[in-house]
Design a protein around this motif. Sequence first.
Motif, PDB file in Angstrom:
ATOM      1  N   ILE A  41     -13.385-122.549  31.567  1.00  0.00           N
ATOM      2  CA  ILE A  41     -13.039-123.075  33.086  1.00  0.00           C
ATOM      3  C   ILE A  41     -13.625-124.759  32.854  1.00  0.00           C
ATOM      4  CG2 ILE A  41     -12.537-123.162  35.562  1.00  0.00           C
ATOM      5  CD1 ILE A  41     -13.192-119.738  35.338  1.00  0.00           C
ATOM      6  N   ASP A  42     -11.801-125.204  33.035  1.00  0.00           N
ATOM      7  CA  ASP A  42     -11.995-126.661  32.987  1.00  0.00           C
ATOM      8  C   ASP A  42     -12.060-127.332  35.012  1.00  0.00           C
ATOM      9  OD1 ASP A  42     -11.281-127.242  30.833  1.00  0.00           O
ATOM     10  OD2 ASP A  42      -9.366-127.343  30.779  1.00  0.00           O
ATOM     11  N   VAL A  43     -11.480-126.396  36.037  1.00  0.00           N
ATOM     12  CA  VAL A  43     -11.772-126.526  37.019  1.00  0.00           C
ATOM     13  C   VAL A  43     -11.832-125.376  37.588  1.00  0.00           C
ATOM     14  CG1 VAL A  43     -10.298-127.830  38.474  1.00  0.00           C
ATOM     15  CG2 VAL A  43      -9.383-128.773  36.894  1.00  0.00           C
ATOM     16  N   LEU A  44     -12.751-125.366  38.701  1.00  0.00           N
ATOM     17  CA  LEU A  44     -13.049-123.992  39.387  1.00  0.00           C
ATOM     18  C   LEU A  44     -12.515-123.878  40.592  1.00  0.00           C
ATOM     19  CD1 LEU A  44     -14.150-120.983  39.350  1.00  0.00           C
ATOM     20  CD2 LEU A  44     -16.356-122.543  40.100  1.00  0.00           C
ATOM     21  N   ILE A  45     -11.490-123.713  41.183  1.00  0.00           N
ATOM     22  CA  ILE A  45     -10.922-123.367  42.554  1.00  0.00           C
ATOM     23  C   ILE A  45     -12.014-122.789  43.290  1.00  0.00           C
ATOM     24  CG2 ILE A  45      -8.684-124.021  43.747  1.00  0.00           C
ATOM     25  CD1 ILE A  45      -8.659-125.650  41.647  1.00  0.00           C
ATOM     26  N   SER A  46     -12.695-123.281  44.176  1.00  0.00           N
ATOM     27  CA  SER A  46     -12.790-121.733  45.194  1.00  0.00           C
ATOM     28  C   SER A  46     -13.257-122.936  46.356  1.00  0.00           C
ATOM     29  CB  SER A  46     -14.773-122.509  44.647  1.00  0.00           C
ATOM     30  OG  SER A  46     -15.539-122.041  44.705  1.00  0.00           O
ATOM     31  N   THR A  47     -13.856-122.071  47.534  1.00  0.00           N
ATOM     32  CA  THR A  47     -14.374-122.081  48.757  1.00  0.00           C
ATOM     33  C   THR A  47     -15.553-122.220  48.867  1.00  0.00           C
ATOM     34  OG1 THR A  47     -15.099-119.714  49.256  1.00  0.00           O
ATOM     35  CG2 THR A  47     -12.505-120.304  49.827  1.00  0.00           C
ATOM     36  N   THR A  48     -15.974-122.436  49.926  1.00  0.00           N
ATOM     37  CA  THR A  48     -17.574-122.389  50.344  1.00  0.00           C
ATOM     38  C   THR A  48     -18.376-121.649  49.333  1.00  0.00           C
ATOM     39  OG1 THR A  48     -17.745-121.775  51.858  1.00  0.00           O
ATOM     40  CG2 THR A  48     -17.888-124.924  52.116  1.00  0.00           C
ATOM     41  N   VAL A  49     -18.092-120.782  49.122  1.00  0.00           N
ATOM     42  CA  VAL A  49     -19.056-119.169  47.810  1.00  0.00           C
ATOM     43  C   VAL A  49     -19.682-120.439  46.801  1.00  0.00           C
ATOM     44  CG1 VAL A  49     -17.232-118.847  46.137  1.00  0.00           C
ATOM     45  CG2 VAL A  49     -19.014-117.196  47.456  1.00  0.00           C
ATOM     46  N   ILE A  50     -19.487-121.764  46.348  1.00  0.00           N
ATOM     47  CA  ILE A  50     -20.388-122.354  45.366  1.00  0.00           C
ATOM     48  C   ILE A  50     -21.204-122.887  46.382  1.00  0.00           C
ATOM     49  CG2 ILE A  50     -18.790-122.353  43.594  1.00  0.00           C
ATOM     50  CD1 ILE A  50     -18.353-125.203  45.173  1.00  0.00           C
ATOM     51  N   GLU A  51     -20.994-122.903  47.491  1.00  0.00           N
ATOM     52  CA  GLU A  51     -21.812-123.766  48.243  1.00  0.00           C
ATOM     53  C   GLU A  51     -23.812-124.331  47.856  1.00  0.00           C
ATOM     54  OE1 GLU A  51     -23.921-124.616  53.131  1.00  0.00           O
ATOM     55  OE2 GLU A  51     -21.885-123.745  52.228  1.00  0.00           O
ATOM     56  N   VAL A  52     -24.161-123.399  47.614  1.00  0.00           N
ATOM     57  CA  VAL A  52     -25.987-122.733  47.375  1.00  0.00           C
ATOM     58  C   VAL A  52     -26.382-123.022  45.737  1.00  0.00           C
ATOM     59  CG1 VAL A  52     -28.112-122.386  48.310  1.00  0.00           C
ATOM     60  CG2 VAL A  52     -26.399-123.192  49.894  1.00  0.00           C
ATOM     61  N   GLY A  53     -27.273-123.368  45.648  1.00  0.00           N
ATOM     62  CA  GLY A  53     -27.403-122.647  43.594  1.00  0.00           C
ATOM     63  C   GLY A  53     -26.706-122.729  43.309  1.00  0.00           C
ATOM     64  N   VAL A  54     -25.352-123.022  42.770  1.00  0.00           N
ATOM     65  CA  VAL A  54     -24.183-123.159  41.118  1.00  0.00           C
ATOM     66  C   VAL A  54     -25.080-123.713  40.800  1.00  0.00           C
ATOM     67  CG1 VAL A  54     -22.789-122.697  40.344  1.00  0.00           C
ATOM     68  CG2 VAL A  54     -23.146-121.380  42.402  1.00  0.00           C
ATOM     69  N   ASP A  55     -25.347-123.604  39.066  1.00  0.00           N
ATOM     70  CA  ASP A  55     -25.668-124.773  38.444  1.00  0.00           C
ATOM     71  C   ASP A  55     -25.273-125.433  37.367  1.00  0.00           C
ATOM     72  OD1 ASP A  55     -27.085-127.285  37.297  1.00  0.00           O
ATOM     73  OD2 ASP A  55     -28.746-125.926  37.261  1.00  0.00           O
TER      74      ASP A  55
END
Length: 763
Positions: A606-620
């Motif tokens: 995936i080139d661009v991840l469209i997201s809500t704040t679920v990726i706020e913490v910890g995703v590396d």
Amino acid sequence: MMTLVTPVQLIKGVGPRNAEALKKRGVETVEDVLYHLPFRYENRLDPKPLSALKAGEMASVIGEVRGSTVLRARSMPIFEMTVGQGTGTLKAMWFRGQYLQDKFKPGQMVALYGKLEPSRSSAGQFKMIQPQFEMLPGPDEPQDAVMLEVGRIVPVYESLGGTTAWGAKLGSRWMRQVVWRLLEDLAQGPELLDPLPRSMRKRLGLPSRLDALREAHFPPAGTSMADLQGFSTRAHARLIFEELFYLELGLELKRKRMRDRAGIAFVADERVRNAIKEVLPFRPTGAQKRVLGEIVEDMRRPQPMRRLLQGDVGSGKTIVAMEAALVAIENGYQAAMMAPTEILATQHYLSARKLLKRASREYKVTLLTGSLDDAEKRRARRRVASGEAELIIGTQALIQQKVDFANLGLVIVDEQHRFGVRQRFTLMKKDDNADPDVLVMTATPIPRTLALTIYGDLEVSVIDELPPGRTPVVTRRVSEERALEVWDFVRKQITLGRQAYVVYPVIEGSKDDQPELDFPQESSESASQQVSESASKAKKTAAKKSAKKSAKAEELFEKPSLRSAVEMFEELRYGPLHGLRLGLLHGRLSADDKEIVMAQFKRGDIDVLISTTVIEVGVDVPNASVMVIEHAERFGLSQMHQLRGRVGRGAAKSYCVLMTGARVSPEAEQRLDAMVSTDNGFELAELDLAQRGPGEFFGTKQAGLPDFRVANIVRDRRLLEIAKNEAADFAEVRLKDVSEEERGLVRQQLKQHWQRRYGLVEA
């Protein structure tokens, strides 16, 4: 005779029905009523002669009732009274005030307080709408009656709910009368035992509790209005200090008891040090070495460790936590790590397995989350109970009753603020043997004032240095009008082999999903302002016509086209980012679907991840170099800082773009400017705490945050520091110096506040 513990139901004018309404607001006793302090004050001293009045000002007026009548205006009864001073007169009007017609008699002296408005019927004269009023004693009546409404600095209270016998709210007027009577009753009864020892009050120059309550509710003439509005009078300082002192004393005694409990004295010999060195993927920073040294020193002691590990995003906290876990495992104990989300728990699990594969021996790592099927959960629980699992990583599933540990030695709680204090203690108590060590981690920088209240029972370690290779993130702010430029920039970064995040505040554009606009709401400042709700139908009709004329402008102003992740995923896929590989991630996806999307993003599918704040913490994802935050004005500072921390994790130069909508409040402007000017998480956290207050600092109500009655930890930082020092001194030295009666009162007060008021455990 009233006492502080008298149930509120027994107060005159309350009754069973209102007692239930008050209970919902935490008001159950006389003491609770007295601690419902005014939220502001009005200076109603120095009544003015009619000749000195000016339109638009708030004023106190004393005059003689000349006459009254009940008018009917479009079915609404209006009670109108004429008050005179010599040849001058003033009209006072109350909407739906027919109940007042038998209250005022011609010749009676009355005091009024309200906003002056020019009279349309009599040139040069004034009227007051919905003024506060008070009857004054006549010449043949006793002259020592107390005036609570005018002629003094008057307290103004937030409504507690409930209604009087005639249907009025239990508002400020009712509160003033009730509180005055209660204070009079308490003053005439036996002397109140003060929860602050006399020697402490004398040393700090604090008044008694009863004196402080009296002065806070009914300030004496001459009290500074600025001090009153800022809660900084000596009366307020006494009541605030008392509350903070008992919080800090509870935390101090808790730490003291913890030092006396049986823990595990881990060994950190050459064998353990070699096991740690085997798995380290890079040379640790000086800060990581220092913090690990503090943690290991705690683990070697025979008392349970209770330590908070703070570190900005990307500072390497997880590596330090894994090193601590190896100390426990190499000593023959289990280590458990609890994460707030399944995405983060799964990432910790995969990272731990990858890290530990570097070791010469095999470590048994088990994942336990709610989304596992029942059979896999049973197998995981068996491995935990038998001791086969050495490192257990999971979500709140770890604290379920069905999960039993064989020999739990270390508990690691990641992103503690997303749990409650009680959940942390539940996991600590999962083993019946000696208390396990506890390491609490957070990537949200916690201002010192907040740390002293939420984590005051923990020792604190801070990683204040980023690992080598982390590049500073360039932060820019742009308006929505420049969106095409932003998408062109994202496309160019993708052609360079990078990846990008685009974050939105909502999942879908429905009304329920939209957060509240973060513009300050107008509050009614006086009784006369509240009357505007009862405006005539003619005014309402005029307002409607005016609204229709500017419907389009109003629509643009009220609905600033809030973008949602789902809608923009479709718009970008077929529009500005057409041809790129886009993914969609939000909280409504199942745990399996979230894992699939994140795995694809990590692999580079995936080139661009469209997201809500679920990726706020910890995703590396080290390859991600761009973070676009849409409607950035709607995010808190800590939240934006966490999101920015998702990029800049690799060697490539990284960017954070803050895109704003049509309207930006002054508070949001301040947040955005701060984000552009600094990447220091602790500086940003202090500003975020000051702006949003402790209750909303983490984006949602903090489960472990004490429920203060008087104190405000942002406003009262200085008193918090004093209270902490006094509590430590009292627990270690001065507790032995006070009388047995005072010692018993301290214990009673501590137990009441620790359990009932603060909602904390292990008092």
